[in-house]
Design a protein around this motif. Structure first.
Motif, PDB file in Angstrom:
ATOM      1  N   LYS A  55      45.226  27.103  44.877  1.00 48.14           N
ATOM      2  CA  LYS A  55      44.399  28.309  45.027  1.00 48.14           C
ATOM      3  C   LYS A  55      44.660  29.299  43.896  1.00 48.14           C
ATOM      4  CE  LYS A  55      44.306  28.109  50.107  1.00 48.14           C
ATOM      5  NZ  LYS A  55      44.730  28.793  51.356  1.00 48.14           N
ATOM      6  N   ASN A  63      33.314  28.825  51.277  1.00 52.40           N
ATOM      7  CA  ASN A  63      34.175  28.294  52.332  1.00 52.40           C
ATOM      8  C   ASN A  63      35.492  29.062  52.448  1.00 52.40           C
ATOM      9  OD1 ASN A  63      35.810  27.333  50.223  1.00 52.40           O
ATOM     10  ND2 ASN A  63      34.885  25.289  50.288  1.00 52.40           N
ATOM     11  N   THR A  64      35.692  30.037  51.575  1.00 53.07           N
ATOM     12  CA  THR A  64      36.849  30.931  51.660  1.00 53.07           C
ATOM     13  C   THR A  64      36.535  32.197  50.881  1.00 53.07           C
ATOM     14  OG1 THR A  64      39.217  31.193  51.219  1.00 53.07           O
ATOM     15  CG2 THR A  64      37.955  29.951  49.605  1.00 53.07           C
ATOM     16  N   GLU A  99      39.399  33.987  50.067  1.00 52.03           N
ATOM     17  CA  GLU A  99      40.786  34.285  49.758  1.00 52.03           C
ATOM     18  C   GLU A  99      40.934  34.467  48.236  1.00 52.03           C
ATOM     19  OE1 GLU A  99      45.297  32.555  50.665  1.00 52.03           O
ATOM     20  OE2 GLU A  99      43.541  31.295  51.048  1.00 52.03           O
ATOM     21  N   TYR A 155      34.772  25.787  46.204  1.00 50.97           N
ATOM     22  CA  TYR A 155      34.485  26.876  47.130  1.00 50.97           C
ATOM     23  C   TYR A 155      33.234  26.696  47.980  1.00 50.97           C
ATOM     24  CZ  TYR A 155      37.936  29.330  44.262  1.00 50.97           C
ATOM     25  OH  TYR A 155      39.080  29.689  43.615  1.00 50.97           O
TER      26      TYR A 155
END
Length: 628
Positions: free
Chosen positions: A287, A335-336, A338, A467
């Motif tokens: 990440k 999908n995130t 973050e 992503y």
């Protein structure tokens, strides 16, 4: 005779000081030209799969197995043939096992040595005695030379002499060393020259071991693939390349090659990732390096609008409130979300801590002695393309327009297409590493993933694959070249562009895996184009249905071998199993190709012409012979 001709012939006369010396060399070169052409092997997309590659190098893509079957089909059982094969592939390891099992005896040594000498004799038949002698291990050269050229005489004296040599080898307990030397010679004679058509790095864990193996190989060349230039760019200090290399290897759990192979410490990245990202250390590192990578790519792409990669600037297309990204007018759910280090008002700016991580990684890549040793080797034996024996080798593509013509590109004010563009790319890659000039260092990232890069030729959608769950967004548009793979007219046009007009010319590509399991074949465009990416990487075995190709070009024609997946060296040693390889002879030459028909033959013909001029100069008294 003008001044330059006289000067050149005078220099040549220093090496061949008499008429007889010239005549001897002319006779020697003319004889070499009438030998069969040496065997070339072509492989691509090895992708760090060291054990499988090592085995195929050791079994010479199944050629040694073929020779053993040819010679011993009626005299050795299948089990005995397998034993002999394994001994030749891995002599040190197999001898160790045989000793521990109590199998080796003086009789065993004599039998095996005779068999190996017979194999070496068969393989040496297409070479001059001088070339074979040079290929021999120095410490055993004289003895092997004698054994290879044993001929029966009236009284059997010669054969008795050679039997006595074998008795002595066994008697002084030198059999193991001699077997190891003969194994090396057999493998050396089976393949005259090796071509690697790109992509040694990434996916598999051990590209560094593969390069070490190749650095000791007797004759080879490498056409750089996109994964190779990625590492070359990283070694030159390109931050986007560095981040991509780290991401690729952390994602595939190949940390060993970075930390142990090249001394690139990931400690600072790991601590940073654990501080800001959730998940296991490995997932947190992926990440973290993803975000750093997209920031580094964004900075570079914005510096170079001529790269036409603005469609890869996607961080600024993210809507953090909605958790979506808009790509070419379509809004996709992320999908995130973050992204703890992204400032959405300036998404491509690295935070001070990210800058420290990148600076640390850059220092490691730029200062790694082992990495630079390997990269220097790639530059020494490699290039963007190669013309050899009427074949054109390159990894990816020749950029084309939609209607199949050569696409024009413009980099740094230079308009180019086809061959001139390939030559520019090679020059730029060399300048990046040798001079560190910023624009060429940046260009290494384009060679890795640019839409018109000869090593790539597609839009690399790392952001979408990271992503977005909508796989429709993952499709990577390719250069029109890949639409014309089955067009013989297009292949002939490209060959002409590179000065190859023979009906026996071919394009040899890697890069694009051949989906054998779906019925796809590697031989395309009426036999003018061969794609030899058969999926060495374990990650592609399900996609291709095989585990790699070797294209073999010898004096009789071309055939391609498809290899089945390799399990382990341990299983080879313990069970004498081999990689199963299936051969397809797809081109038989109308006449046997001799050295005189090859590029080496053309050079030899030029040397003979020069020597004839020197001989005439001696006879006419224009240049005096040197009397010893």
């Amino acid at each position: 005779m003008n001044h330059d001709q006289r000067k050149y012939l005078s220099l040549l006369a220093e090496k061949f000081p008499t008429r007889q010396a010239v005549c001897t060399e002319i006779i020697n070169l003319a004889a070499i030209m009438n030998l069969p052409k040496g065997t070339e092997h072509f492989m691509s997309d090895i992708h760090g799969e060291y054990e499988a590659f090592l085995h195929i190098m050791n079994n010479c893509s199944g050629v040694i197995r073929e020779k053993i079957e040819l010679l011993f089909a009626d005299s050795l059982s299948d089990t005995e043939q397998r034993d002999l094969r394994t001994l030749i592939y891995y002599p040190k390891e197999k001898l160790r096992r045989l000793h521990s099992e109590g199998i080796i005896s003086p009789q065993w040594y004599r039998k095996v040595l005779r068999q190996m000498i017979e194999i070496a004799r068969l393989l040496s038949s297409k070479y001059t005695r001088s070339k074979v002698r040079k290929a021999m291990p120095r410490e055993f050269g004289y003895i092997i030379d004698e054994l290879l050229h044993a001929l029966p005489d009236e009284d059997g004296n010669q054969l008795a002499y050679h039997e006595r040599i074998l008795d002595t080898i066994v008697g002084i307990q030198n059999g193991d060393e001699f077997i190891i030397a003969l194994s090396a010679l057999i493998k050396r004679l089976a393949v005259d020259h090796l071509h690697i058509v790109g992509d040694l790095f990434d996916r598999g864990a051990d590209a560094d071991k593969i390069i070490e193996l190749l650095m000791d190989y007797h004759s080879l060349d490498i056409q750089w693939g996109n994964h190779d230039v990625l590492w070359m760019g990283a070694a030159a200090g390109n931050e986007a390349c560095i981040a991509n290399v780290v991401r690729n290897n952390v994602r595939y759990n190949n940390i060993r090659i970075l930390e142990s192979g090249y001394g690139v410490s990931l400690r600072r990245l790991q601590l940073f990732a654990e501080k800001y990202y959730e998940g296991t250390p490995a997932k947190a590192m992926v990440k973290a390096i993803n975000v750093i990578m997209f920031k580094a790519e964004g900075e570079l792409i914005r510096r170079h609008p001529e790269f036409e990669m603005q469609d890869r600037l996607l961080l600024d297309k993210v809507n953090p409130e909605k958790g979506t990204v808009t790509i070419e007018g379509t809004e996709y759910a992320m999908n995130t979300m973050e992204f703890p280090t992204v400032d959405w008002s300036d998404p491509y700016r690295m935070t001070p801590e990210e800058r420290e991580v990148m600076d640390d990684l850059k220092r490691s890549f730029c200062e790694s002695p082992q990495l630079h040793r390997h990269i220097e080797f790639l530059y020494a034996v490699g290039g963007v393309y190669l013309k050899m024996n009427d074949n054109l080798l390159f990894h990816g593509c020749v950029p084309l327009t939609e209607d199949g013509q050569m696409a024009e590109v413009n980099f740094f004010g230079q308009f180019m297409r086809g061959k001139s563009y390939f030559e520019f790319c090679e020059k730029a890659a060399r300048l990046a590493f040798n001079t560190g000039e910023a624009r060429y260092v940046d260009f290494m990232f384009y060679l890795w993933g640019g839409p018109k890069s000869p090593m790539c030729g597609r839009v690399v959608k790392t952001f979408e694959r990271s992503y977005l769950d909508d796989k429709a967004s993952w499709k990577e548009p390719q250069d029109p070249y890949y639409l014309y793979l089955d067009s013989e007219a297009t292949s002939r046009m490209i060959l002409r562009e590179f000065g190859l007009k023979s009906d026996l010319s071919h394009i040899i590509n890697g890069h694009t895996p051949v989906h054998v399991s779906d019925g796809e074949i590697p031989i395309k465009a009426g036999g003018k184009l061969i794609v030899i990416d058969g999926g060495f990487s374990r990650a592609y075995h399900k996609t291709t249905g095989i585990a790699g190709y070797t294209l073999i070009y010898n004096s009789h024609g071309m055939r391609i071998k498809s290899h089945m997946p390799f399990e382990s060296v341990e299983r080879v040693l313990s069970e004498n199993i081999d990689i199963e390889s299936r051969a397809n002879q797809f081109e038989i030459e109308p006449y046997r190709v001799m050295v005189g028909d090859s590029d080496i033959g053309k050079r030899l013909a030029a040397q003979i012409e020069d020597l004839n001029e020197l001989l005439t100069a001696y006879r006419d008294g224009v240049i005096p012979e040197r009397v010893e």
